[in-house]
Design a protein around this motif. Structure first.
Motif, mmCIF file in Angstrom:
data_model
loop_
_atom_site.group_PDB
_atom_site.id
_atom_site.type_symbol
_atom_site.label_atom_id
_atom_site.label_comp_id
_atom_site.label_asym_id
_atom_site.label_seq_id
_atom_site.Cartn_x
_atom_site.Cartn_y
_atom_site.Cartn_z
ATOM 1 N N ALA A 159 15.643 6.444 0.421
ATOM 2 C CA ALA A 159 14.524 6.576 1.364
ATOM 3 C C ALA A 159 13.170 6.525 0.651
ATOM 4 O O ALA A 159 13.055 6.877 -0.523
ATOM 5 C CB ALA A 159 14.645 7.916 2.105
ATOM 6 N N THR A 160 12.149 6.076 1.403
ATOM 7 C CA THR A 160 10.764 6.176 0.924
ATOM 8 C C THR A 160 9.955 6.925 1.988
ATOM 9 O O THR A 160 10.342 6.952 3.168
ATOM 10 C CB THR A 160 10.134 4.789 0.699
ATOM 11 N N LEU A 161 8.831 7.494 1.545
ATOM 12 C CA LEU A 161 8.052 8.340 2.459
ATOM 13 C C LEU A 161 6.560 8.110 2.258
ATOM 14 O O LEU A 161 6.088 7.968 1.120
ATOM 15 C CB LEU A 161 8.368 9.814 2.154
ATOM 16 N N HIS A 162 5.827 8.072 3.381
ATOM 17 C CA HIS A 162 4.354 8.117 3.306
ATOM 18 C C HIS A 162 3.895 9.306 4.142
ATOM 19 O O HIS A 162 4.219 9.398 5.333
ATOM 20 C CB HIS A 162 3.739 6.810 3.832
ATOM 21 N N GLY A 163 3.180 10.238 3.499
ATOM 22 C CA GLY A 163 2.722 11.436 4.203
ATOM 23 C C GLY A 163 1.216 11.427 4.390
ATOM 24 O O GLY A 163 0.475 11.003 3.500
ATOM 25 N N TYR A 164 0.766 11.927 5.556
ATOM 26 C CA TYR A 164 -0.667 11.977 5.874
ATOM 27 C C TYR A 164 -1.027 13.398 6.282
ATOM 28 O O TYR A 164 -0.465 13.923 7.252
ATOM 29 C CB TYR A 164 -1.005 11.045 7.032
ATOM 30 N N ASP A 165 -1.970 13.998 5.570
ATOM 31 C CA ASP A 165 -2.419 15.345 5.929
ATOM 32 C C ASP A 165 -3.935 15.389 5.786
ATOM 33 O O ASP A 165 -4.510 14.762 4.895
ATOM 34 C CB ASP A 165 -1.767 16.401 5.024
ATOM 35 N N VAL A 166 -4.566 16.191 6.631
ATOM 36 C CA VAL A 166 -6.024 16.264 6.636
ATOM 37 C C VAL A 166 -6.551 17.156 5.495
ATOM 38 O O VAL A 166 -7.719 17.089 5.136
ATOM 39 C CB VAL A 166 -6.461 16.775 8.040
ATOM 40 N N SER A 167 -5.671 17.966 4.911
ATOM 41 C CA SER A 167 -6.133 18.949 3.926
ATOM 42 C C SER A 167 -5.978 18.449 2.481
ATOM 43 O O SER A 167 -4.876 18.049 2.083
ATOM 44 C CB SER A 167 -5.314 20.237 4.096
ATOM 45 N N PRO A 168 -7.060 18.523 1.690
ATOM 46 C CA PRO A 168 -6.934 18.136 0.275
ATOM 47 C C PRO A 168 -5.890 18.987 -0.454
ATOM 48 O O PRO A 168 -5.170 18.495 -1.322
ATOM 49 C CB PRO A 168 -8.332 18.396 -0.313
ATOM 50 N N ARG A 186 8.908 7.673 -4.960
ATOM 51 C CA ARG A 186 9.242 7.147 -3.630
ATOM 52 C C ARG A 186 8.373 7.739 -2.521
ATOM 53 O O ARG A 186 8.677 7.588 -1.340
ATOM 54 C CB ARG A 186 10.728 7.417 -3.325
ATOM 55 N N VAL A 187 7.302 8.437 -2.937
ATOM 56 C CA VAL A 187 6.448 9.047 -1.911
ATOM 57 C C VAL A 187 4.979 8.822 -2.230
ATOM 58 O O VAL A 187 4.583 8.788 -3.396
ATOM 59 C CB VAL A 187 6.749 10.565 -1.755
ATOM 60 N N GLN A 188 4.210 8.654 -1.174
ATOM 61 C CA GLN A 188 2.761 8.547 -1.327
ATOM 62 C C GLN A 188 2.133 9.485 -0.305
ATOM 63 O O GLN A 188 2.558 9.495 0.865
ATOM 64 C CB GLN A 188 2.377 7.104 -1.006
ATOM 65 N N TYR A 189 1.168 10.291 -0.744
ATOM 66 C CA TYR A 189 0.455 11.164 0.192
ATOM 67 C C TYR A 189 -0.991 10.711 0.294
ATOM 68 O O TYR A 189 -1.638 10.459 -0.725
ATOM 69 C CB TYR A 189 0.507 12.628 -0.284
ATOM 70 N N THR A 190 -1.487 10.631 1.516
ATOM 71 C CA THR A 190 -2.864 10.191 1.751
ATOM 72 C C THR A 190 -3.565 11.238 2.591
ATOM 73 O O THR A 190 -2.985 11.749 3.568
ATOM 74 C CB THR A 190 -2.862 8.844 2.528
ATOM 75 N N ARG A 191 -4.819 11.536 2.220
ATOM 76 C CA ARG A 191 -5.586 12.484 3.030
ATOM 77 C C ARG A 191 -6.133 11.751 4.255
ATOM 78 O O ARG A 191 -6.980 10.856 4.124
ATOM 79 C CB ARG A 191 -6.733 13.061 2.197
ATOM 80 N N ARG A 192 -5.616 12.091 5.395
ATOM 81 C CA ARG A 192 -6.036 11.400 6.613
ATOM 82 C C ARG A 192 -5.649 12.218 7.840
ATOM 83 O O ARG A 192 -4.598 12.873 7.848
ATOM 84 C CB ARG A 192 -5.323 10.047 6.663
#
Ligand SMILES: C[S@@+](CC[C@H](N)C(=O)[O-])C[C@H]1O[C@@H](n2cnc3c(N)ncnc32)[C@H](O)[C@@H]1O
Length: 305
Positions: A159-168, A186-192
């Protein structure tokens, strides 16, 4: 000594009032409790060090649990949640590292240290992780500490994952948990803001994880529209939400399980399964039953499907 034994000794010595809840939680599903606790605490030990992880995380858990109880007591007295604006929560909580770091490490442990959340954890493992298709592209909305998505990645090496959260703070902490679990490739987190994903290309995710975000929003239906848009037809989502359960950053007060079910059905999501759980012990004379609800959803392939 296992990490579970170390946790019980630390709680007995430093947070004796949390011991009963911990025992209740393990009693829900002892094998799963041990599995999840060993994993989550193992990652925390890599992030904070062997001597520091229990004080760092369990103290944060005790503070978080106490804050939740105080919010619930104010809600009992006032009849409504204390905050009504996302902007206020972002300023007071999500954007403040000194507040948010404790908050997220505290929430991290609720996945197995709150007895009723053990039921949600079991639902997630048995009904969501185990049913993912092969090589799933998964999106996580509001990963917070990252535990849900990282656990999925650790169970599913395809599996791969892209996570989006508003908090730094979330981006920093979730990345550190992923690194500790050996899944950071396998994961990328973006502040959004998750609601900004309304403009993303439709139908690209095999699955969506969205745990305890919906009650933090002024317009929760926009989040359900995002989940529906992101999913491929037939793709599945794990959604959780809080009902009549106060927290300093809970804004939208869901009162009935059917409200969440209806929102999903109105946005082309089939409700495959649900679970609704409540703490074993309540405030004296409570008129609200604080509940956590889990939903397993599937994106409709057509209007009639
Ligand atoms: C209670 S925590 C949930 C963390 C984790 N998903 C869990 O279930 O334990 C709420 C999270 O939602 C994030 N959040 C709040 N509003 C958001 C928004 N509009 N878009 C993305 N993330 C948001 C916060 O920063 C925080 O990390």
């Amino acid at each position: 000594m296992s990490r579970v034994q170390a946790l019980f000794s630390f709680v007995t010595e430093n947070h004796p009032r949390s011991l009963k809840g911990l025992e209740e939680s393990r009693a829900v599903a002892p094998e799963l409790f041990d599995e999840v606790a060993e994993k989550f605490l193992g990652w925390a030990a890599k992030v904070h060090g062997e001597t520091g992880y229990l004080p760092r995380c369990v103290d944060a858990f005790a503070i978080f649990s106490h804050d939740v109880l105080m919010s619930q007591a104010r809600y009992e007295a006032d009849g409504h949640y204390e905050n009504d604006s996302f902007a206020k929560c972002e300023e007071a909580v999500y954007g403040r590292r000194e507040v948010m770091d404790d908050y997220l490490w505290g929430v991290f442990l609720t996945n197995f240290m709150w007895a009723h959340h053990m039921d949600i954890t079991r639902f997630y493992k048995d009904r969501f992780i185990s049913k993912l298709p092969s090589a799933p592209k998964v999106v996580e909305l509001a990963p917070g500490h990252g535990g849900w998505g990282v656990w999925m990645l650790s169970e599913r090496p395809d599996a791969t994952l892209h996570g989006y959260d508003v908090s730094p703070s979330s981006i920093v902490i979730a990345s550190s948990v992923a690194e500790a679990a050996g899944v950071s490739g396998r994961v990328q987190y973006t502040r959004r803001n998750a609601l900004d994903l309304e403009s993303m290309p439709a139908g690209e995710a095999d699955a969506v994880i969205c745990s305890f975000l919906i009650e933090h929003l002024e317009e929760p239906w926009r989040l359900v529209a995002v989940i529906s848009r992101l999913l491929k037809p037939g793709g599945r989502a794990f959604l959780t939400g809080a009902l009549t359960a106060a927290q300093v950053d809970h804004i939208y007060e869901f009162r009935k399980e059917s409200e969440l079910v209806l929102l999903c059905e109105q946005h082309d999501l089939r409700v495959l399964e649900t679970i609704s759980v409540a703490p074993q012990r309540l405030l004296p004379k409570a008129r609200f039953l604080p509940r956590s609800m889990g939903l397993l959803l599937q994106r409709r392939k057509s209007d009639m499907w």
